[in-house]
Design a protein around this motif. Structure first.
Motif, mmCIF file in Angstrom:
data_model
loop_
_atom_site.group_PDB
_atom_site.id
_atom_site.type_symbol
_atom_site.label_atom_id
_atom_site.label_comp_id
_atom_site.label_asym_id
_atom_site.label_seq_id
_atom_site.Cartn_x
_atom_site.Cartn_y
_atom_site.Cartn_z
ATOM 1 N N ALA A 1 28.718 33.904 46.555
ATOM 2 C CA ALA A 1 28.929 35.298 45.914
ATOM 3 C C ALA A 1 30.275 35.834 46.526
ATOM 4 O O ALA A 1 30.975 36.643 45.968
ATOM 5 N N ALA A 2 30.567 35.519 48.017
ATOM 6 C CA ALA A 2 31.931 36.191 48.542
ATOM 7 C C ALA A 2 32.974 35.761 47.923
ATOM 8 O O ALA A 2 33.922 36.229 47.621
ATOM 9 N N THR A 3 32.850 34.117 47.457
ATOM 10 C CA THR A 3 34.175 33.656 47.067
ATOM 11 C C THR A 3 34.340 33.887 45.600
ATOM 12 O O THR A 3 35.369 33.918 45.115
ATOM 13 N N ALA A 4 33.280 34.221 45.032
ATOM 14 C CA ALA A 4 33.352 34.804 43.403
ATOM 15 C C ALA A 4 34.061 36.274 43.215
ATOM 16 O O ALA A 4 34.567 36.428 42.214
ATOM 17 N N GLN A 5 34.003 36.881 44.487
ATOM 18 C CA GLN A 5 34.516 38.179 44.537
ATOM 19 C C GLN A 5 36.194 38.234 44.677
ATOM 20 O O GLN A 5 36.709 39.305 44.212
ATOM 21 N N ILE A 6 36.619 37.184 45.115
ATOM 22 C CA ILE A 6 38.076 37.138 45.307
ATOM 23 C C ILE A 6 38.725 37.005 44.091
ATOM 24 O O ILE A 6 38.458 36.258 43.188
ATOM 25 N N ALA A 7 39.499 37.873 43.734
ATOM 26 C CA ALA A 7 40.550 37.647 42.495
ATOM 27 C C ALA A 7 41.662 37.496 42.793
ATOM 28 O O ALA A 7 42.281 37.538 43.750
ATOM 29 N N THR A 8 42.447 36.324 41.883
ATOM 30 C CA THR A 8 43.703 36.164 41.935
ATOM 31 C C THR A 8 44.629 37.235 41.165
ATOM 32 O O THR A 8 43.968 37.784 40.155
ATOM 33 N N PRO A 9 45.728 37.349 41.285
ATOM 34 C CA PRO A 9 46.453 38.256 40.547
ATOM 35 C C PRO A 9 46.660 37.940 38.961
ATOM 36 O O PRO A 9 46.613 38.889 38.292
ATOM 37 N N ASP A 10 46.828 36.741 38.600
ATOM 38 C CA ASP A 10 46.604 36.402 37.222
ATOM 39 C C ASP A 10 45.331 36.569 36.610
ATOM 40 O O ASP A 10 45.269 36.484 35.253
ATOM 41 N N THR A 11 44.227 36.722 37.320
ATOM 42 C CA THR A 11 43.178 36.987 37.015
ATOM 43 C C THR A 11 42.454 38.258 37.020
ATOM 44 O O THR A 11 41.440 38.645 36.687
ATOM 45 N N ALA A 12 43.069 39.057 37.879
ATOM 46 C CA ALA A 12 42.612 40.305 38.079
ATOM 47 C C ALA A 12 42.692 41.461 37.104
ATOM 48 O O ALA A 12 42.204 42.511 37.337
ATOM 49 N N GLY A 13 43.482 41.092 35.795
ATOM 50 C CA GLY A 13 43.677 41.729 35.001
ATOM 51 C C GLY A 13 44.783 42.998 34.976
ATOM 52 O O GLY A 13 44.564 44.064 34.316
ATOM 53 N N LEU A 14 45.468 42.784 36.251
ATOM 54 C CA LEU A 14 46.692 43.765 36.293
ATOM 55 C C LEU A 14 47.766 43.593 35.486
ATOM 56 O O LEU A 14 47.986 42.619 35.219
ATOM 57 N N ASP A 15 48.405 44.742 35.038
ATOM 58 C CA ASP A 15 49.389 45.004 33.978
ATOM 59 C C ASP A 15 50.438 45.272 34.831
ATOM 60 O O ASP A 15 50.487 46.391 35.470
ATOM 61 N N THR A 16 51.304 44.647 35.008
ATOM 62 C CA THR A 16 52.654 44.854 35.947
ATOM 63 C C THR A 16 54.044 45.141 34.915
ATOM 64 O O THR A 16 55.001 44.937 35.191
ATOM 65 N N SER A 17 53.610 45.512 33.494
ATOM 66 C CA SER A 17 54.792 45.730 32.790
ATOM 67 C C SER A 17 55.722 46.860 32.805
ATOM 68 O O SER A 17 56.572 46.972 32.367
ATOM 69 N N GLY A 18 54.794 47.857 33.142
ATOM 70 C CA GLY A 18 55.280 49.004 33.280
ATOM 71 C C GLY A 18 55.163 50.042 32.211
ATOM 72 O O GLY A 18 55.533 51.124 31.843
ATOM 73 N N ASN A 19 54.594 49.533 30.920
ATOM 74 C CA ASN A 19 54.360 50.113 29.640
ATOM 75 C C ASN A 19 52.908 50.840 29.939
ATOM 76 O O ASN A 19 51.945 50.190 29.928
ATOM 77 N N PRO A 20 53.150 52.269 29.732
ATOM 78 C CA PRO A 20 52.045 53.036 29.908
ATOM 79 C C PRO A 20 50.894 52.623 28.926
ATOM 80 O O PRO A 20 49.651 52.900 29.422
ATOM 81 N N LYS A 21 51.137 52.234 27.732
ATOM 82 C CA LYS A 21 50.094 52.073 26.800
ATOM 83 C C LYS A 21 49.264 50.733 27.049
ATOM 84 O O LYS A 21 48.097 50.807 27.023
ATOM 85 N N SER A 22 50.172 49.736 27.628
ATOM 86 C CA SER A 22 49.294 48.515 28.061
ATOM 87 C C SER A 22 48.447 48.686 29.234
ATOM 88 O O SER A 22 47.487 48.242 29.520
ATOM 89 N N GLU A 23 49.052 49.487 30.121
ATOM 90 C CA GLU A 23 48.384 49.868 31.317
ATOM 91 C C GLU A 23 46.893 50.842 31.176
ATOM 92 O O GLU A 23 46.048 50.326 31.579
#
Length: 147
Positions: free
Chosen positions: A35-57
């Motif tokens: 369970a502890a290792t399943a909680q660790i998220a990598t940047p590409d799977t975290a769903g983070l949007d780094t585009s700077g586009n407000p609509k996509s964020e």
């Protein structure tokens, strides 16, 4: 004769209960680690949007992929966009000026010059961020004092 059989029976049941306890503990520890290792998220799977586009964020916040409360995510997007419109948030950060400013802590001019030389790229680099840090090493020639 009956006491021998009873005492032997009691010993084996105690061993069985110890074995079961160790087994349950091992399974519990294994499940906890999974369970502890399943909680660790990598940047590409975290769903983070780094585009700077407000609509996509905003869309990323509404989809629930950001590992963050929806209200907090939307608030951060609005605040970042307000900072960007005000000109306080920029992508072209001047890292060299920031690094040189850190050398101001040294009082002696020689120490400041050595710090600037290390930061300015005249130093030998060793290590990595992943390994715990980068060590900058520089050499300064000091003339020998006459005796």
């Amino acid at each position: 004769m009956s006491t021998f059989i009873e005492s032997r029976f009691l010993r084996t049941s105690r061993l069985n209960s110890l074995g079961k306890g160790a087994t349950y503990f091992g399974l519990t520890a294994l499940l906890a680690m999974t369970a502890a290792t399943a909680q660790i998220a990598t940047p590409d799977t975290a769903g983070l949007d780094t585009s700077g586009n407000p609509k996509s964020e905003m869309a990323a916040c509404n989809s629930g992929k950001t590992q963050q409360d929806r209200a907090a995510c939307l608030k951060e997007v609005r605040n970042a966009n307000a900072e960007k419109r005000a000109g306080k948030l920029g992508n072209g950060a001047d890292y060299t000026a920031n690094a040189m400013k850190r050398c101001e802590v040294f009082k002696e001019s020689e120490d400041q010059a050595a710090c600037r030389a290390r930061v300015g790229g005249q130093a030998k680099l060793d290590g990595s961020v992943g390994a715990g840090g980068v060590l900058r090493q520089g050499e300064i020639m000091v003339p020998a004092t006459p005796q």
